[in-house]
Design a protein around this motif. Structure first.
Motif, PDB file in Angstrom:
ATOM      1  N   ASN A   1      23.495  40.560  27.643  1.00  0.00           N
ATOM      2  CA  ASN A   1      22.721  39.603  28.428  1.00  0.00           C
ATOM      3  C   ASN A   1      23.504  38.372  28.856  1.00  0.00           C
ATOM      4  OD1 ASN A   1      20.461  41.253  28.170  1.00  0.00           O
ATOM      5  ND2 ASN A   1      19.838  40.282  26.261  1.00  0.00           N
ATOM      6  N   SER A   2      24.804  38.359  28.612  1.00  0.00           N
ATOM      7  CA  SER A   2      25.604  37.172  28.926  1.00  0.00           C
ATOM      8  C   SER A   2      26.438  37.390  30.180  1.00  0.00           C
ATOM      9  CB  SER A   2      26.527  36.846  27.759  1.00  0.00           C
ATOM     10  OG  SER A   2      27.472  37.880  27.578  1.00  0.00           O
ATOM     11  N   ASP A   3      26.814  36.261  30.776  1.00  0.00           N
ATOM     12  CA  ASP A   3      27.787  36.266  31.872  1.00  0.00           C
ATOM     13  C   ASP A   3      29.162  35.888  31.352  1.00  0.00           C
ATOM     14  OD1 ASP A   3      25.828  36.646  34.117  1.00  0.00           O
ATOM     15  OD2 ASP A   3      25.048  34.774  33.293  1.00  0.00           O
TER      16      ASP A   3
ATOM     17  N   LYS B   1      32.781  30.754  39.996  1.00  0.00           N
ATOM     18  CA  LYS B   1      33.402  31.416  41.147  1.00  0.00           C
ATOM     19  C   LYS B   1      33.099  32.909  41.213  1.00  0.00           C
ATOM     20  CE  LYS B   1      37.802  31.850  43.571  1.00  0.00           C
ATOM     21  NZ  LYS B   1      39.200  31.440  43.626  1.00  0.00           N
ATOM     22  N   TYR B   2      33.052  33.567  40.064  1.00  0.00           N
ATOM     23  CA  TYR B   2      32.991  35.026  40.075  1.00  0.00           C
ATOM     24  C   TYR B   2      31.656  35.621  39.624  1.00  0.00           C
ATOM     25  CZ  TYR B   2      37.980  34.608  40.781  1.00  0.00           C
ATOM     26  OH  TYR B   2      39.213  34.290  41.300  1.00  0.00           O
ATOM     27  N   ILE B   3      30.773  34.826  39.056  1.00  0.00           N
ATOM     28  CA  ILE B   3      29.500  35.388  38.573  1.00  0.00           C
ATOM     29  C   ILE B   3      28.376  34.960  39.504  1.00  0.00           C
ATOM     30  CG2 ILE B   3      27.873  35.474  36.656  1.00  0.00           C
ATOM     31  CD1 ILE B   3      30.539  36.811  35.982  1.00  0.00           C
TER      32      ILE B   3
ATOM     33  N   THR C   1      40.415  24.616  28.362  1.00  0.00           N
ATOM     34  CA  THR C   1      39.969  26.011  28.413  1.00  0.00           C
ATOM     35  C   THR C   1      38.535  26.103  28.925  1.00  0.00           C
ATOM     36  OG1 THR C   1      41.464  26.481  26.564  1.00  0.00           O
ATOM     37  CG2 THR C   1      39.836  28.159  27.101  1.00  0.00           C
ATOM     38  N   LEU C   2      37.682  25.191  28.481  1.00  0.00           N
ATOM     39  CA  LEU C   2      36.297  25.173  28.974  1.00  0.00           C
ATOM     40  C   LEU C   2      36.238  24.930  30.474  1.00  0.00           C
ATOM     41  CD1 LEU C   2      34.247  23.250  26.264  1.00  0.00           C
ATOM     42  CD2 LEU C   2      33.835  25.580  27.081  1.00  0.00           C
ATOM     43  N   ARG C   3      37.095  24.038  30.977  1.00  0.00           N
ATOM     44  CA  ARG C   3      37.120  23.755  32.416  1.00  0.00           C
ATOM     45  C   ARG C   3      37.428  25.031  33.212  1.00  0.00           C
ATOM     46  NH1 ARG C   3      40.985  20.108  32.575  1.00  0.00           N
ATOM     47  NH2 ARG C   3      42.561  21.642  33.136  1.00  0.00           N
ATOM     48  N   GLU C   4      38.424  25.774  32.767  1.00  0.00           N
ATOM     49  CA  GLU C   4      38.780  27.012  33.463  1.00  0.00           C
ATOM     50  C   GLU C   4      37.692  28.082  33.295  1.00  0.00           C
ATOM     51  OE1 GLU C   4      41.324  27.450  35.585  1.00  0.00           O
ATOM     52  OE2 GLU C   4      41.611  25.305  35.272  1.00  0.00           O
ATOM     53  N   PHE C   5      37.122  28.145  32.120  1.00  0.00           N
ATOM     54  CA  PHE C   5      36.035  29.091  31.838  1.00  0.00           C
ATOM     55  C   PHE C   5      34.861  28.836  32.786  1.00  0.00           C
ATOM     56  CE2 PHE C   5      32.387  30.258  28.923  1.00  0.00           C
ATOM     57  CZ  PHE C   5      32.646  31.620  28.860  1.00  0.00           C
ATOM     58  N   GLU C   6      34.468  27.570  32.911  1.00  0.00           N
ATOM     59  CA  GLU C   6      33.373  27.218  33.826  1.00  0.00           C
ATOM     60  C   GLU C   6      33.741  27.532  35.273  1.00  0.00           C
ATOM     61  OE1 GLU C   6      31.331  23.456  33.448  1.00  0.00           O
ATOM     62  OE2 GLU C   6      31.970  23.302  31.351  1.00  0.00           O
ATOM     63  N   ASN C   7      34.975  27.218  35.662  1.00  0.00           N
ATOM     64  CA  ASN C   7      35.414  27.514  37.033  1.00  0.00           C
ATOM     65  C   ASN C   7      35.293  28.999  37.340  1.00  0.00           C
ATOM     66  OD1 ASN C   7      36.014  24.843  37.595  1.00  0.00           O
ATOM     67  ND2 ASN C   7      38.200  25.036  37.141  1.00  0.00           N
ATOM     68  N   PHE C   8      35.728  29.840  36.402  1.00  0.00           N
ATOM     69  CA  PHE C   8      35.649  31.293  36.629  1.00  0.00           C
ATOM     70  C   PHE C   8      34.201  31.757  36.677  1.00  0.00           C
ATOM     71  CE2 PHE C   8      40.101  31.492  36.261  1.00  0.00           C
ATOM     72  CZ  PHE C   8      40.526  32.778  36.566  1.00  0.00           C
ATOM     73  N   LEU C   9      33.356  31.241  35.779  1.00  0.00           N
ATOM     74  CA  LEU C   9      31.947  31.622  35.808  1.00  0.00           C
ATOM     75  C   LEU C   9      31.304  31.241  37.136  1.00  0.00           C
ATOM     76  CD1 LEU C   9      30.884  30.627  32.182  1.00  0.00           C
ATOM     77  CD2 LEU C   9      30.700  32.919  33.157  1.00  0.00           C
TER      78      LEU C   9
ATOM     79  N   ASN D   1      30.572  50.651  31.776  1.00  0.00           N
ATOM     80  CA  ASN D   1      30.846  49.428  32.529  1.00  0.00           C
ATOM     81  C   ASN D   1      29.999  48.234  32.094  1.00  0.00           C
ATOM     82  OD1 ASN D   1      32.826  50.514  34.381  1.00  0.00           O
ATOM     83  ND2 ASN D   1      31.153  51.713  35.217  1.00  0.00           N
ATOM     84  N   ILE D   2      29.345  48.328  30.964  1.00  0.00           N
ATOM     85  CA  ILE D   2      28.354  47.329  30.567  1.00  0.00           C
ATOM     86  C   ILE D   2      28.911  45.913  30.413  1.00  0.00           C
ATOM     87  CG2 ILE D   2      28.444  47.554  28.037  1.00  0.00           C
ATOM     88  CD1 ILE D   2      25.291  47.876  28.269  1.00  0.00           C
ATOM     89  N   LEU D   3      30.183  45.763  30.084  1.00  0.00           N
ATOM     90  CA  LEU D   3      30.781  44.434  29.892  1.00  0.00           C
ATOM     91  C   LEU D   3      31.732  44.039  31.020  1.00  0.00           C
ATOM     92  CD1 LEU D   3      31.545  44.588  26.050  1.00  0.00           C
ATOM     93  CD2 LEU D   3      29.542  43.614  27.197  1.00  0.00           C
ATOM     94  N   ARG D   4      31.994  44.948  31.914  1.00  0.00           N
ATOM     95  CA  ARG D   4      32.977  44.700  32.975  1.00  0.00           C
ATOM     96  C   ARG D   4      32.552  43.558  33.882  1.00  0.00           C
ATOM     97  NH1 ARG D   4      36.924  47.843  32.467  1.00  0.00           N
ATOM     98  NH2 ARG D   4      36.710  49.827  31.406  1.00  0.00           N
ATOM     99  N   GLY D   5      33.518  42.676  34.160  1.00  0.00           N
ATOM    100  CA  GLY D   5      33.294  41.566  35.072  1.00  0.00           C
ATOM    101  C   GLY D   5      32.789  40.296  34.415  1.00  0.00           C
ATOM    102  N   LYS D   6      32.466  40.358  33.121  1.00  0.00           N
ATOM    103  CA  LYS D   6      32.088  39.134  32.425  1.00  0.00           C
ATOM    104  C   LYS D   6      33.344  38.293  32.208  1.00  0.00           C
ATOM    105  CE  LYS D   6      28.259  41.483  30.074  1.00  0.00           C
ATOM    106  NZ  LYS D   6      27.084  40.828  30.649  1.00  0.00           N
ATOM    107  N   ILE D   7      33.160  37.013  31.900  1.00  0.00           N
ATOM    108  CA  ILE D   7      34.288  36.105  31.685  1.00  0.00           C
ATOM    109  C   ILE D   7      34.418  35.835  30.191  1.00  0.00           C
ATOM    110  CG2 ILE D   7      35.310  33.877  32.311  1.00  0.00           C
ATOM    111  CD1 ILE D   7      34.770  35.753  34.722  1.00  0.00           C
ATOM    112  N   GLY D   8      35.641  35.893  29.656  1.00  0.00           N
ATOM    113  CA  GLY D   8      35.874  35.716  28.225  1.00  0.00           C
ATOM    114  C   GLY D   8      36.797  34.554  27.917  1.00  0.00           C
ATOM    115  N   MET D   9      36.514  33.893  26.801  1.00  0.00           N
ATOM    116  CA  MET D   9      37.306  32.744  26.342  1.00  0.00           C
ATOM    117  C   MET D   9      37.531  32.859  24.841  1.00  0.00           C
ATOM    118  SD  MET D   9      36.081  28.776  26.527  1.00  0.00           S
ATOM    119  CE  MET D   9      36.533  27.729  25.148  1.00  0.00           C
TER     120      MET D   9
END
Length: 194
Positions: A73-75, A192-194, A182-190, A108-116
């Motif tokens: 259930n996460s992005d 931009k891509y989600i 790391t949080l800044r980049e994590f948020e940027n990816f979320l 494919n259930i986890l594909r495309g999520k962002i990880g940190m």
């Protein structure tokens, strides 16, 4: 967007403290968050019995069900681990292995999520990079996009030196800087891509 954080420490301590900081900052920026704490939970190791391949669920009935739900259930996913024997905790290793059952349901259930990744070591150089690399490898295997803080001080993720003390980790300015980058980049990816 929702972020699922796993605190893989077997005890309530510094790793949970750091993950809570990260999730609180994400909530301040509009993200929904959930934290799974391994302490006092029953997470058995994978038996690699292949039951999940035929039955589309794990044969083991334990607290891993909450992890499966949180991952699905996460992005975004944050893996926070204490460094144990130069790598991730045994709790996190079991969770990683048990994810196999989740993907037996849908490859494919986890594909495309962002990880940190967050790693907390008792020593400044206690194995944080090796823990990050294990987390990043896990992300890549499952199609999760790994994000770091970039090439200036948080190359693989947020790294902390606890000196095995909650008071000391609160004073780890370098660790907090690596977390913020790391949080800044994590948020940027979320965003931009989600």
């Amino acid at each position: 967007m929702k972020v699922f954080g796993i605190c893989a420490s077997p005890r309530k301590n510094t790793t949970e403290y750091v993950l809570k900081i990260a999730l609180d900052k994400l909530e301040e920026n509009g993200f929904e968050t959930e934290m799974f704490i391994c302490q006092a939970k029953d997470i058995k190791p994978c038996m690699h019995c292949d039951y999940c391949l035929e039955n589309k669920k794990c044969v083991i009935d334990d607290d891993m069900g909450s992890v499966y739900e949180g991952l699905q259930n996460s992005d975004g996913i944050i893996l926070a681990t204490p460094v144990q024997s130069g790598g991730v905790s045994s709790n996190l290793s079991a969770i990683m292995d048990r994810t196999r059952a989740l993907e037996a349901v849908d490859y494919n259930i986890l594909r495309g999520k962002i990880g940190m990744s967050i790693a907390v070591g008792g020593d400044r150089t206690g194995g944080q990079d090796f823990a990050h690399l294990k987390n990043i490898t896990y992300f890549m295997i499952h199609g999760i996009i790994p994000v770091s803080g970039g090439p200036f001080g948080s190359n693989l993720g947020a790294s902390f030196w606890s000196n095995d003390s909650l008071d000391d980790i609160k004073e780890d300015e370098y660790g907090i800087k690596s977390l913020n980058r790391t949080l800044r980049e994590f948020e940027n990816f979320l965003n931009k891509y989600i």
